[in-house]
Design an enzyme around this catalytic site. Structure first.
Site, mmCIF file in Angstrom:
data_model
loop_
_atom_site.group_PDB
_atom_site.id
_atom_site.type_symbol
_atom_site.label_atom_id
_atom_site.label_comp_id
_atom_site.label_asym_id
_atom_site.label_seq_id
_atom_site.Cartn_x
_atom_site.Cartn_y
_atom_site.Cartn_z
ATOM 1 N N ASP A 152 0.829 -1.214 0.000
ATOM 2 C CA ASP A 152 0.000 0.000 0.000
ATOM 3 C C ASP A 152 0.862 1.263 0.000
ATOM 4 O O ASP A 152 0.578 2.228 0.700
ATOM 5 C CB ASP A 152 -0.938 -0.006 1.216
ATOM 6 C CG ASP A 152 -2.134 0.918 1.013
ATOM 7 O OD1 ASP A 152 -2.868 1.158 1.984
ATOM 8 O OD2 ASP A 152 -2.300 1.420 -0.120
ATOM 9 N N ARG A 156 -0.247 8.891 0.947
ATOM 10 C CA ARG A 156 -1.119 8.973 2.143
ATOM 11 C C ARG A 156 -0.583 8.114 3.278
ATOM 12 O O ARG A 156 -0.969 8.284 4.432
ATOM 13 C CB ARG A 156 -2.549 8.551 1.774
ATOM 14 C CG ARG A 156 -2.654 7.092 1.380
ATOM 15 C CD ARG A 156 -4.064 6.655 0.995
ATOM 16 N NE ARG A 156 -4.036 5.257 0.541
ATOM 17 C CZ ARG A 156 -3.709 4.899 -0.717
ATOM 18 N NH1 ARG A 156 -3.435 5.840 -1.616
ATOM 19 N NH2 ARG A 156 -3.664 3.626 -1.060
ATOM 20 N N ASN A 157 0.331 7.171 2.937
ATOM 21 C CA ASN A 157 0.898 6.275 3.962
ATOM 22 C C ASN A 157 2.337 6.600 4.296
ATOM 23 O O ASN A 157 3.040 5.777 4.888
ATOM 24 C CB ASN A 157 0.782 4.824 3.496
ATOM 25 C CG ASN A 157 -0.641 4.322 3.547
ATOM 26 O OD1 ASN A 157 -1.427 4.778 4.383
ATOM 27 N ND2 ASN A 157 -0.991 3.425 2.650
ATOM 28 N N ASP A 170 2.517 3.372 7.617
ATOM 29 C CA ASP A 170 1.409 2.459 7.900
ATOM 30 C C ASP A 170 1.681 1.105 7.271
ATOM 31 O O ASP A 170 2.118 1.050 6.113
ATOM 32 C CB ASP A 170 0.089 3.022 7.336
ATOM 33 C CG ASP A 170 -1.110 2.205 7.819
ATOM 34 O OD1 ASP A 170 -1.588 2.468 8.928
ATOM 35 O OD2 ASP A 170 -1.525 1.286 7.090
HETATM 36 N N1 LIG Z 1 0.558 6.668 7.542
HETATM 37 C C1 LIG Z 1 -0.575 6.572 7.477
HETATM 38 C C2 LIG Z 1 -2.028 6.442 7.395
HETATM 39 C C3 LIG Z 1 -2.601 6.209 8.779
HETATM 40 N N2 LIG Z 1 -2.195 7.292 9.658
HETATM 41 C C4 LIG Z 1 -1.047 7.348 10.386
HETATM 42 C C5 LIG Z 1 -1.065 8.563 11.043
HETATM 43 C C6 LIG Z 1 -0.026 9.108 11.912
HETATM 44 N N3 LIG Z 1 0.012 10.458 12.029
HETATM 45 C C7 LIG Z 1 1.005 11.038 12.757
HETATM 46 N N4 LIG Z 1 1.058 12.403 12.857
HETATM 47 C C8 LIG Z 1 0.176 13.369 12.351
HETATM 48 C C9 LIG Z 1 -0.933 13.042 11.550
HETATM 49 C C10 LIG Z 1 -1.802 14.030 11.097
HETATM 50 C C11 LIG Z 1 -1.574 15.367 11.413
HETATM 51 C C12 LIG Z 1 -2.541 16.375 10.869
HETATM 52 C C13 LIG Z 1 -3.692 16.600 11.855
HETATM 53 C C14 LIG Z 1 -4.691 17.573 11.234
HETATM 54 N N5 LIG Z 1 -4.052 18.795 10.780
HETATM 55 C C15 LIG Z 1 -2.962 18.581 9.839
HETATM 56 C C16 LIG Z 1 -1.907 17.638 10.408
HETATM 57 C C17 LIG Z 1 -0.470 15.699 12.197
HETATM 58 C C18 LIG Z 1 0.416 14.696 12.660
HETATM 59 N N6 LIG Z 1 1.961 10.335 13.407
HETATM 60 C C19 LIG Z 1 1.916 8.981 13.303
HETATM 61 C C20 LIG Z 1 0.939 8.321 12.568
HETATM 62 C C21 LIG Z 1 1.157 6.831 12.667
HETATM 63 C C22 LIG Z 1 2.453 6.737 13.462
HETATM 64 N N7 LIG Z 1 2.788 8.083 13.849
HETATM 65 C C23 LIG Z 1 -2.223 9.234 10.664
HETATM 66 N N8 LIG Z 1 -2.900 8.428 9.820
#
Ligand SMILES: N#CCCn1cc(-c2nc(Nc3ccc(C4CCNCC4)cc3)nc3c2CCN3)cn1
Length: 307
Positions: A152, A156-157, A170
């Site tokens: 995948d 986005r990942n 992810d």
């Molecule tokens: N990959 C993949 C797909 C699944 N997924 C994984 C994460 C993830 N997000 C973050 N950090 C993160 C995420 C979003 C923001 C946005 C919030 C809204 N405003 C804008 C900024 C800021 C910081 N840190 C992570 C993870 C996993 C491990 N550490 C999120 N979705």
């Protein structure tokens, strides 16, 4: 251990740094939705004084037996990986037994690469895009060495640590190759958008490091279109296919790929970069470059273009 200084949990529980106690995991906000899961920002605050560390916690939406088994495999895979360009495993949190199983990971402050590219396009130079491509390529080279197929790979990942550091974020669809085969046939057909899929994955649900290379080519395309929605792989392929009936999208897409139709060169994309994407989209899996072969080619493109 009897109740005492450690309260009602056992000493072992409090001593294991990879075991997060649900009562200390404080929800802050929703970070995103991956495959079959959601990721939340939490503060792990055992002292209760808000000095605890921020963590990203993934949990399942549905909790059927199959989802939980797949989630346990995802956790085992991430736990076994240790690389600068792969998101760090921190531990797990059990609540309500296995039904409440959650994966605790390091929190990356700058979100996913798709949104980051859209938001920061004006100041992101080709050299920086090639740095991200190189880092993802090195992460994938390491993954292949662990006989892991990601399945995948898409912007986005990918998560953004800083302006100069991205990580594969992810592993929801990742599979470990068996010892005797260099490919994996999945039963459940496409869970992720088919426009990142190699022809053999579309036709026969076959996944391998070579199909990851195909997806990497689509990720290169996303990098050089700055993940613009109007130029997205989905939009471009749907434009090429015309308004066919939705039922035949996979067959129609396969026909198109067999006819050697490919995503167009992104506006302003250097010819050598487009040639690299095209090499990842060779119809025959064996004709695609490995990540070990791609990394030095990307380095050469980075050095060749100082700006
Ligand atoms: N990959 C993949 C797909 C699944 N997924 C994984 C994460 C993830 N997000 C973050 N950090 C993160 C995420 C979003 C923001 C946005 C919030 C809204 N405003 C804008 C900024 C800021 C910081 N840190 C992570 C993870 C996993 C491990 N550490 C999120 N979705």
């Amino acid at each position: 251990l009897r109740d005492g200084f450690w309260g009602h949990d056992s000493l072992a529980m409090s001593q294991d740094p990879e075991l997060f106690q649900e009562r200390h995991l404080k929800y802050i906000s929703l970070l995103g939705k991956g495959n079959f899961g959601s990721v939340e920002l939490c503060r792990y605050d055992p002292l209760g004084d808000s000095t605890g560390e921020l963590v990203a916690v993934k949990k399942l939406q549905q909790d059927s037996a199959k989802e939980i088994r797949d989630f346990e495999r995802e956790i085992q895979i991430l736990h076994s990986l240790q690389h600068d360009f792969i998101v760090q495993y921190r531990g797990v949190c059990y609540s309500r037994g296995m039904r409440g199983l959650r994966l605790v990971m390091e929190f990356l402050p700058n979100g996913c690469l798709r949104d980051y590219l859209q938001k920061n396009q004006p100041r992101l130079e080709h050299c920086t895009l090639l740095l991200y491509a190189w880092q993802i390529c090195k992460g994938m080279e390491y993954l292949g060495a662990q006989r892991c197929v990601h399945r995948d790979l898409a912007s986005r990942n990918i998560l953004v640590e800083s302006d100069s550091h991205v990580k594969i974020g992810d592993f929801g669809l990742a599979k470990l190759l068996p010892q005797d085969k260099d490919y994996y046939v999945v039963r459940e057909p496409g869970q992720s958008p088919v426009f990142w899929y190699a022809p053999e994955s579309l036709a026969d649900n076959i996944f391998s490091c070579a199909s990851d290379t195909w997806s990497f080519g689509v990720l290169l395309y996303e990098l050089f279109t700055y993940s613009s929605k109007s130029k997205s792989p989905s939009e471009e392929f749907l434009r090429m296919m015309g308004t066919g009936k939705p039922a035949q999208i996979i067959c129609h897409l396969l026909e198109l790929l067999k006819d050697n139709r490919r995503l167009p060169a992104p506006a302003g994309c250097p010819a050598e970069v487009y040639a690299l994407m095209m090499s990842c989209w060779a119809f025959a899996p064996s004709a695609r470059p490995t990540f070990g072969q791609l990394a030095p080619k990307i380095e050469a493109l980075r050095d060749g273009r100082s700006k």
